[in-house]
Motif scaffolding. Structure first.
Motif, mmCIF file in Angstrom:
data_model
loop_
_atom_site.group_PDB
_atom_site.id
_atom_site.type_symbol
_atom_site.label_atom_id
_atom_site.label_comp_id
_atom_site.label_asym_id
_atom_site.label_seq_id
_atom_site.Cartn_x
_atom_site.Cartn_y
_atom_site.Cartn_z
ATOM 1 N N TYR A 35 -65.979 -19.180 -32.829
ATOM 2 C CA TYR A 35 -64.559 -19.269 -33.165
ATOM 3 C C TYR A 35 -64.050 -19.681 -31.918
ATOM 4 O O TYR A 35 -63.186 -20.793 -31.712
ATOM 5 C CB TYR A 35 -63.808 -18.108 -33.401
ATOM 6 C CG TYR A 35 -62.476 -18.137 -33.705
ATOM 7 C CD1 TYR A 35 -61.820 -18.843 -34.661
ATOM 8 C CD2 TYR A 35 -61.543 -17.815 -32.478
ATOM 9 C CE1 TYR A 35 -60.295 -19.184 -34.634
ATOM 10 C CE2 TYR A 35 -60.166 -17.996 -32.608
ATOM 11 C CZ TYR A 35 -59.619 -18.488 -33.837
ATOM 12 O OH TYR A 35 -58.174 -18.789 -33.619
ATOM 13 N N ARG A 39 -61.858 -23.274 -31.301
ATOM 14 C CA ARG A 39 -60.558 -23.161 -30.832
ATOM 15 C C ARG A 39 -60.360 -23.941 -29.777
ATOM 16 O O ARG A 39 -59.235 -24.688 -29.719
ATOM 17 C CB ARG A 39 -60.359 -21.586 -30.625
ATOM 18 C CG ARG A 39 -59.012 -21.288 -29.994
ATOM 19 C CD ARG A 39 -58.050 -20.995 -31.282
ATOM 20 N NE ARG A 39 -56.964 -20.338 -30.445
ATOM 21 C CZ ARG A 39 -55.983 -20.744 -29.296
ATOM 22 N NH1 ARG A 39 -56.117 -22.045 -28.935
ATOM 23 N NH2 ARG A 39 -55.191 -19.867 -28.880
ATOM 24 N N THR A 207 -47.215 -7.096 -43.661
ATOM 25 C CA THR A 207 -47.436 -6.404 -42.447
ATOM 26 C C THR A 207 -46.535 -5.378 -42.060
ATOM 27 O O THR A 207 -46.694 -4.207 -41.609
ATOM 28 C CB THR A 207 -47.967 -7.450 -41.189
ATOM 29 O OG1 THR A 207 -48.789 -8.277 -41.910
ATOM 30 C CG2 THR A 207 -48.203 -6.810 -40.149
HETATM 31 O O1 CP3 Z 1 -59.611 -14.605 -41.040
HETATM 32 C C1 CP3 Z 1 -58.352 -14.332 -41.569
HETATM 33 O O2 CP3 Z 1 -58.082 -13.223 -41.925
HETATM 34 C C2 CP3 Z 1 -57.543 -15.648 -42.111
HETATM 35 C C3 CP3 Z 1 -56.525 -16.167 -41.069
HETATM 36 C C4 CP3 Z 1 -55.517 -15.578 -40.616
HETATM 37 C C5 CP3 Z 1 -54.768 -15.467 -39.352
HETATM 38 N N1 CP3 Z 1 -53.508 -14.751 -39.506
HETATM 39 C C6 CP3 Z 1 -55.473 -16.266 -38.080
HETATM 40 C C7 CP3 Z 1 -55.040 -15.927 -36.815
HETATM 41 C C8 CP3 Z 1 -54.536 -14.608 -41.479
HETATM 42 C C9 CP3 Z 1 -54.738 -14.084 -42.941
HETATM 43 C C10 CP3 Z 1 -53.360 -14.192 -40.488
HETATM 44 C C11 CP3 Z 1 -52.192 -13.616 -41.372
HETATM 45 C C12 CP3 Z 1 -51.319 -13.263 -40.141
HETATM 46 N N2 CP3 Z 1 -50.516 -13.975 -39.178
HETATM 47 C C13 CP3 Z 1 -50.311 -11.828 -40.260
HETATM 48 C C14 CP3 Z 1 -50.598 -11.004 -41.582
HETATM 49 C C15 CP3 Z 1 -51.704 -10.041 -41.377
HETATM 50 C C16 CP3 Z 1 -51.850 -9.242 -40.115
HETATM 51 O O3 CP3 Z 1 -52.667 -9.296 -39.201
HETATM 52 O O4 CP3 Z 1 -50.779 -8.260 -40.067
HETATM 53 C C17 CP3 Z 1 -49.402 -11.985 -39.350
HETATM 54 C C18 CP3 Z 1 -48.696 -10.756 -39.018
HETATM 55 C C19 CP3 Z 1 -49.619 -13.209 -38.760
HETATM 56 C C20 CP3 Z 1 -48.829 -13.586 -37.471
HETATM 57 C C21 CP3 Z 1 -49.632 -13.829 -36.242
HETATM 58 N N3 CP3 Z 1 -50.659 -14.758 -36.045
HETATM 59 C C22 CP3 Z 1 -49.520 -13.131 -35.052
HETATM 60 C C23 CP3 Z 1 -48.521 -12.212 -34.666
HETATM 61 C C24 CP3 Z 1 -50.306 -13.681 -34.453
HETATM 62 C C25 CP3 Z 1 -50.602 -13.364 -32.636
HETATM 63 C C26 CP3 Z 1 -51.370 -12.097 -32.595
HETATM 64 C C27 CP3 Z 1 -52.576 -12.238 -32.433
HETATM 65 O O5 CP3 Z 1 -53.836 -11.762 -32.926
HETATM 66 O O6 CP3 Z 1 -53.117 -13.316 -31.575
HETATM 67 C C28 CP3 Z 1 -51.126 -14.794 -34.946
HETATM 68 C C29 CP3 Z 1 -52.180 -15.467 -34.544
HETATM 69 C C30 CP3 Z 1 -53.414 -15.504 -35.105
HETATM 70 N N4 CP3 Z 1 -53.684 -15.495 -36.550
HETATM 71 C C31 CP3 Z 1 -54.784 -15.622 -34.611
HETATM 72 C C32 CP3 Z 1 -55.816 -15.813 -35.976
HETATM 73 C C33 CP3 Z 1 -57.329 -16.059 -35.638
HETATM 74 C C34 CP3 Z 1 -55.242 -15.650 -33.105
HETATM 75 C C35 CP3 Z 1 -55.017 -16.887 -32.640
HETATM 76 C C36 CP3 Z 1 -55.840 -17.437 -31.620
HETATM 77 O O7 CP3 Z 1 -56.759 -17.903 -31.803
HETATM 78 O O8 CP3 Z 1 -55.288 -17.411 -30.339
#
Ligand code: CP3
Length: 346
Positions: A35, A39, A207
């Motif tokens: 990944y 990315r 969430t």
């Molecule tokens: O594999 C899966 O589950 C599918 C993809 C997916 C992502 N985000 C990818 C992601 C799904 C279903 C989400 C949902 C999501 N995104 C939620 C609800 C679920 C939860 O985790 O509570 C929320 C609140 C978000 C918002 C979000 N996205 C935040 C706050 C962040 C930053 C925090 C972090 O973990 O970095 C993200 C980024 C994010 N979404 C990443 C991924 C793989 C990491 C980004 C990266 O690669 O740098």
């Protein structure tokens, strides 16, 4: 409708399967070296979400390793504000940043008319996945729930206490209600399009559901979830909806009874015997291993998995985590979990 042979869809339709089907929230992500490589190739995180070829690739990566019963579309809940014209940036190591919506005037800047054009790459990812996944694997589409998406829109990013979101909700109720109506409509249209491109089930991520007091939970968590489930059931009958009202506590019961969802995602704090008694008697349950057990590994991980299988495996159940996989998770611990769930015989 003919009964589906995919184990995940059978479980969502109310069948008890031994072993239960399983997938993991955030199964595609930074804990996997492949990944991180894709990315880097994509550029930013949002570039990856809007690149169908690479988004299909990162969705498939964990399936190749672990043979999950479901693939979840690779995207993010914040593509909705982005598509409404509130541009989202993901700052390295900081999470999402948006120009905050704090007034009726800010709200006027949002526009639903470009929604599907902006989200066309996401629909292309769903269509690509629908062709690329193994025959026994189901494809999950998803969105954020309106309340959770609204918190990011109003706060301008993540928050500890949601003070801006709650202040708008209580001090400018009409503005807040208009924002929520817009989100219910945009999210409904978005999910229907995902289904039309091949999504076989939908998960709605709330969430931050647990941040609201009872009255507001009923109105802004249960209300929108019911509206979205009703719309999907009416317009695309047969497509199951999973609700995930994280942190809902005993309000999980009202959520299940009043939304009409087909399955409910349990967070790590939900007591298993209570869930079996109060929730699993009404719908399929999904969850709820603590994602940090996947970091810890070893016997603690095994014991955690076994406890859940024992308590919930006797009814309609999908094994999952109680929240998403965290980046420090060793991939070999996910392999250990996969092996243990797949070989469970009740
Ligand atoms: O594999 C899966 O589950 C599918 C993809 C997916 C992502 N985000 C990818 C992601 C799904 C279903 C989400 C949902 C999501 N995104 C939620 C609800 C679920 C939860 O985790 O509570 C929320 C609140 C978000 C918002 C979000 N996205 C935040 C706050 C962040 C930053 C925090 C972090 O973990 O970095 C993200 C980024 C994010 N979404 C990443 C991924 C793989 C990491 C980004 C990266 O690669 O740098």
């Amino acid at each position: 409708m003919t009964a589906s042979r995919k184990p995940f869809l059978r479980a969502l339709a109310g069948e008890t399967l031994t072993p239960p089907p399983f997938w993991l929230m955030r199964q595609a992500g930074r804990y996997l070296p492949e990944y991180r490589a894709t990315r880097t190739q994509a550029g930013s995180f949002l570039d990856l979400c809007y690149n169908p070829e690479l988004a299909v690739e990162v969705t498939l990566q964990p399936l190749r390793r672990y043979g999950f019963d479901a693939a979840i579309l690779f995207s993010d809940i914040l593509v909705i504000p982005d598509a409404l014209g509130q541009r989202v940036a993901f700052k390295e190591g900081e999470g999402p940043v948006l120009p905050p919506i704090r007034s009726a005037r800010d709200l006027e800047g949002l526009d639903i008319s470009g929604l599907h054009q902006h989200l066309a790459p996401v629909y292309a990812t769903v269509a690509g996945l629908s062709k690329a996944i193994p025959a026994s694997t189901a494809l999950i589409g998803f969105s954020g729930a309106p309340w959770t998406v609204a918190t990011y829109m109003i706060e301008g990013g993540g928050s500890k206490d949601f003070s801006h979101a709650k202040r708008l909700m209580w001090s400018e109720p009409e503005t807040f209600a208009r924002l929520m109506e817009l989100l219910v409509e945009a999210t409904g249209q978005y999910l229907i399009r995902q289904i039309d491109n091949g999504a076989e089930a939908i998960q709605i991520f709330d969430t931050w559901a647990g941040a609201l007091p009872e009255t507001e939970f009923r109105r802004w968590v249960i209300g929108p979830a019911r509206a979205l489930a009703e719309r999907i059931h009416a317009e695309r009958p047969g497509v199951p909806v999973i609700g995930f009202p994280r942190g809902a506590g005993i309000l999980y019961e009202a959520y299940v009874a009043e939304t009409g969802i087909d399955a409910v995602g349990l967070d790590t704090a939900v007591p298993l015997d209570w869930a079996a008694d109060k929730l699993q008697t009404r719908c399929t349950v999904q969850g709820n291993l603590d994602p940090i057990l996947l970091v810890a590994g070893g016997e603690a991980l095994d014991a955690g998995i076994d406890r859940i299988l024992k308590a919930l495996g006797k009814g309609p159940f999908v094994f999952n985590l109680g929240h998403g996989i965290v980046p420090p998770t060793p991939p070999e611990n996910v392999a250990r979990l996969a092996e243990r769930v797949k070989t469970w015989r009740g």
